[in-house]
Scaffold this motif. Structure first.
Motif, short mmCIF file in Angstrom:
data_model
loop_
_atom_site.label_atom_id
_atom_site.label_comp_id
_atom_site.label_asym_id
_atom_site.label_seq_id
_atom_site.Cartn_x
_atom_site.Cartn_y
_atom_site.Cartn_z
N LYS A 170 0.86 -1.17 0.00
CA LYS A 170 0.00 0.00 0.00
C LYS A 170 0.90 1.23 0.00
O LYS A 170 2.00 1.20 0.55
N GLY A 171 0.42 2.30 -0.60
CA GLY A 171 1.23 3.51 -0.78
C GLY A 171 1.88 3.99 0.51
O GLY A 171 3.06 4.34 0.52
N GLU A 172 1.13 3.96 1.61
CA GLU A 172 1.64 4.51 2.86
C GLU A 172 2.78 3.67 3.44
O GLU A 172 3.53 4.14 4.28
N LYS A 206 -3.13 3.83 -2.30
CA LYS A 206 -3.28 4.13 -0.87
C LYS A 206 -4.30 3.17 -0.29
O LYS A 206 -5.32 2.88 -0.91
#
Ligand code: AMP
Ligand code: MG
Length: 336
Positions: A269-271, A286
């Motif tokens: 995931k992006g984070e 995200k």
């Protein structure tokens, strides 16, 4: 055979281009076209020979039935015998859109389309190019995803060509599909009404209209011939569920396979991207943007495959809304 490619702007459809595609459909040809979910491989649903070619080029088992696509609600009666009130209600709410309904089949529809079942899966796609093509062809189109069986569904025309170049007549190119995962399939022929596949319409959205709708049991999904065509990667794919220890668990797995000398990738995931600095990472989207995640899922799986990864460790997403559809596909890819 040489596959032609026509580019159509969905905002400004040139009817002459649609007519070219229609000519091929009328001749019993195969045309890949964009929908809001993934690209479909279409043939005239009432031309058994053309439909047989779909199975042949996709290398799809003949016992795996196809979804029929229509452009006008009245055309439902060409393929389905009865449409009850509940179906009517769902259609009013979700069509055109990513909801496929399983209904009793009309006797006129060739058996090859439904793999001999007395039910038919049907939907109306929400894509101007798909609707225009079906309308001009004046026939429902049998159209599974335009990929080889066992590969991820195609979300771009390039994906279609990767799998089916020179095996089909035409690809209509209209950019990346909006949703990126397939339609939700709801069986209305048996009680309790059950979701056979999660997709663009979520369980939550369906329950708001049909409170009693259930997720089908695994045994039902694995009934003869059904759902074998899901993506099964060359690589070993491992999904690590969302939760506090997700990042640690992913790292542990990557280290373990690296120690075995494997080529390992992470779908993150992006984070979390920067938590895996020393690894080969591709970003799904995200975690709270499930639409973006769904839209990138099949493209990323194809990239991992193209780049010959041996192990893909995947960060699971939230199990709600579209997230359930994403997790369902990941678990099937994992072999669960
Ligand atoms: P695809 O269009 O490639 O995503 O595949 C269509 C999916 O719909 C397959 O997994 C089929 O098993 C399912 N399907 C098609 N027709 C029926 C039907 N009559 N009953 C239950 N499932 C169906
Ligand atoms: Mg498919």
């Amino acid at each position: 055979m040489k596959t032609s490619v026509i580019r159509i702007n969905p905002q400004k459809i040139e009817i002459s281009k649609i007519e070219e595609a229609v000519k091929l459909i009328k001749k019993g040809g195969l045309v890949a076209f964009p929908t809001e979910t993934v690209y479909g491989l279409g043939a005239d649903a009432f031309n058994s020979k053309a439909v047989a070619k779909i199975f042949e080029v996709k290398q799809r088992p003949l016992n795996d039935p196809l979804i029929v696509h229509i452009a006008d609600k009245q055309d439902l009666f060409k393929v389905a015998k009865k449409v009850n009130r509940l179906a009517g209600k769902l259609i009013d709410k979700f069509w055109p859109g990513p909801l496929t309904l399983v209904l009793e089949k009309s006797s006129e529809l060739p058996d090859i389309v439904t793999a001999g079942l007395d039910t038919v899966a049907v939907r109306m796609p929400a894509h101007p190019v798909a609707l225009s093509l079906i309308r001009e062809a004046k026939t429902p189109l049998a159209a599974p995803s335009a990929n080889l069986s066992g590969k991820p569904s195609p979300t771009t025309a390039e994906h279609v060509l990767e799998d089916l170049k020179d095996k089909i007549d035409l690809v209509i190119e209209a950019g990346k599909t909006e949703l990126g995962v397939e339609s939700t399939i709801l069986d209305l022929t048996q009680k309790p009404f059950s979701i056979l596949r999660l997709g663009g319409v979520s369980w939550e959205e369906l329950r708001a209209v049909v409170p009693q709708v259930k997720l089908a049991k695994k045994e039902k999904i694995l009934a003869p011939g059904m759902f074998k065509g899901h993506y099964s990667p060359q690589a070993k794919l491992i999904v690590v569920e969302e939760g506090k220890k997700q990042v640690e668990r992913v790292k542990e797995l990557v280290h373990k396979f690296l120690a075995e000398g494997k080529r390992v990738g992470v779908m993150a995931k992006g984070e979390d991207r920067f938590k895996y600095r020393n690894f080969k990472v591709k970003v799904l989207g995200k975690g709270d943007d499930l639409r973006a995640c769904a839209g990138n899922l099949f493209s990323l799986l194809r990239e991992f495959e193209r780049e010959k990864f041996e192990v893909i460790v995947v960060e699971g997403v939230k199990e709600k809304g579209l997230g359930r559809a994403i997790m369902e596909r990941l678990r099937k890819a994992e072999g669960r």
